[in-house]
Design a protein around this motif. Sequence first.
Motif, mmCIF file in Angstrom:
data_model
loop_
_atom_site.group_PDB
_atom_site.id
_atom_site.type_symbol
_atom_site.label_atom_id
_atom_site.label_comp_id
_atom_site.label_asym_id
_atom_site.label_seq_id
_atom_site.Cartn_x
_atom_site.Cartn_y
_atom_site.Cartn_z
ATOM 1 N N LYS A 108 6.564 -12.930 -49.052
ATOM 2 C CA LYS A 108 5.475 -12.963 -50.020
ATOM 3 C C LYS A 108 5.655 -11.868 -51.078
ATOM 4 O O LYS A 108 5.542 -12.100 -52.287
ATOM 5 N N ASN A 109 5.947 -10.695 -50.587
ATOM 6 C CA ASN A 109 6.188 -9.569 -51.500
ATOM 7 C C ASN A 109 7.345 -9.848 -52.436
ATOM 8 O O ASN A 109 7.298 -9.543 -53.630
ATOM 9 N N ASP B 185 6.350 -12.227 -55.061
ATOM 10 C CA ASP B 185 5.540 -11.527 -56.068
ATOM 11 C C ASP B 185 6.415 -10.772 -57.047
ATOM 12 O O ASP B 185 6.198 -10.811 -58.275
ATOM 13 N N ASN C 242 8.203 -13.079 -59.304
ATOM 14 C CA ASN C 242 7.278 -13.567 -60.355
ATOM 15 C C ASN C 242 7.092 -12.523 -61.443
ATOM 16 O O ASN C 242 7.076 -12.856 -62.638
ATOM 17 N N SER C 243 6.971 -11.284 -61.017
ATOM 18 C CA SER C 243 6.816 -10.209 -62.014
ATOM 19 C C SER C 243 8.044 -10.096 -62.898
ATOM 20 O O SER C 243 7.953 -9.851 -64.098
#
Lengths: 270, 203
Positions: free
Chosen positions: A123-124, A127, A130-131
């Motif tokens: 998940k991290n 993220d 995505n960033s």
Amino acid sequence: MSDEEKYLEIREKLKSLETIKASSNFTNNLHLKIVEEEALRRNAHIKKYDDEKGGFLRNFLSNKQYPWLIPAVGFTMVIFFVFYVTYVNVDIEQLEKSGSSNGLTDESKTADNNSGLKNYESKNLSDLKNSIDNLPKENSENFKSQSYTDQGNFKGRELKNENKNYQSKQDLSLIETDKPNVTSADNKVYTSEKTVEKSKSVNEPDAEDNTKEKDMKLTELGKSKNPVESGTDVRSESFLPDDKTEKIMHMKLDKIDKTGLENILDKIGR
Amino acid sequence: MPGKTETDYKTLTDEELILLFQQEDVKAFNELVNRYKDRLVNFIFRYTGNKEESEDLAQDTFLRLYKSKHLYVEIAKFSTWFYTIALNLTRTYMNKKNKMKTTSISNYYDDEEKDYELTSGYILPDDSANAATEGEIIQNAISSLNPKFREVIILRDIQDLDYEEISKITSLPLGTVKSRINRGRECLKEMLESLHKSKTKKQ
């Protein structure tokens, strides 16, 4: 003529006999004998007392006051033995069985926890990706080229060392503390993050100089330590965990084990 | 009894003294010893014929009294109870002594025809003929008497006890005691007469 008168002469002769008196030390000798007798009696009493004292079993078995005590105690001992054999042993076996089943469930639980951890990591990572994707294209290209050069020319460990230097300057430390047990893939991400940070600080002249110098150094190192030449795989190297991550992993594992053990104990208690 | 002087003890009867001794009054015991020691030694000496043995036996009798004082019951006279103890001890001692000193010569001289059973406990009248004094002659005669006559004669004619008391001491019926005394006196008389005759013949 009575018998007394008939034998009067012999009677007088017998009466005229000298009276034998006790010797002068008669009384002393008598007292000595009494003292000796008393001492003997005392010793005999002490010996008898010592003999009677005996041990616990002797006193117990020679108990004439309560003769029913021996069979009663024997009977109770037999009852206790039977109770122990029938109930206590069975309970222990049941506990052992339940303990083994609990162990299995705990293993599955730990596996579940690990999967959860992986989910958290993934998940991290998503993220972060995505960033990265949200960043401007130039920066992303730089990042891609940079990451490519990182992957292609340098060993993972050297890259990590370099990353440490970046950490002191930038906010990478926050990312690291948030994700302590990241894998080699994370390392790659960190490097890209660093590049992202670098790209953010492009406008700053000192930062630009530093990045340039470091890029130069990295290219030089990449030349000298080509993965083909060195014969080592970057990915395999990058899988080796550093000290911090190792410690954190151990701590987590300890936590998992403790919780599993606690669950086992709870079930045993029930 | 605390506070009592020696003269107080002397005025007490034997029974009172033994009762005091039963209450752990050792002075009462000492008084009893003083009263009976000579009488007892004399009685045992006439029975055994040996001074040392008589003293030992008298001491043993007092020792028995010391140990078994609680066995005395007031219904009997103290002297009767005490003489009973003395007589039993003396009888036991003499029986043991006779058993030990009885020797069979035939065990050593099987070839000879004679089979003598000599008992050293009794002095034959012929042997006592050489005794120096009349007292010794009489003592030898008493010692050679049958024990069942000897003890009653000593108790009656030397210790001067009455028939009833002798009957209690010896645990014999009164008639038996009287007959034994008479028979013993008769035997003694004959022995002494024979000794006198042999003495006059020698002279």
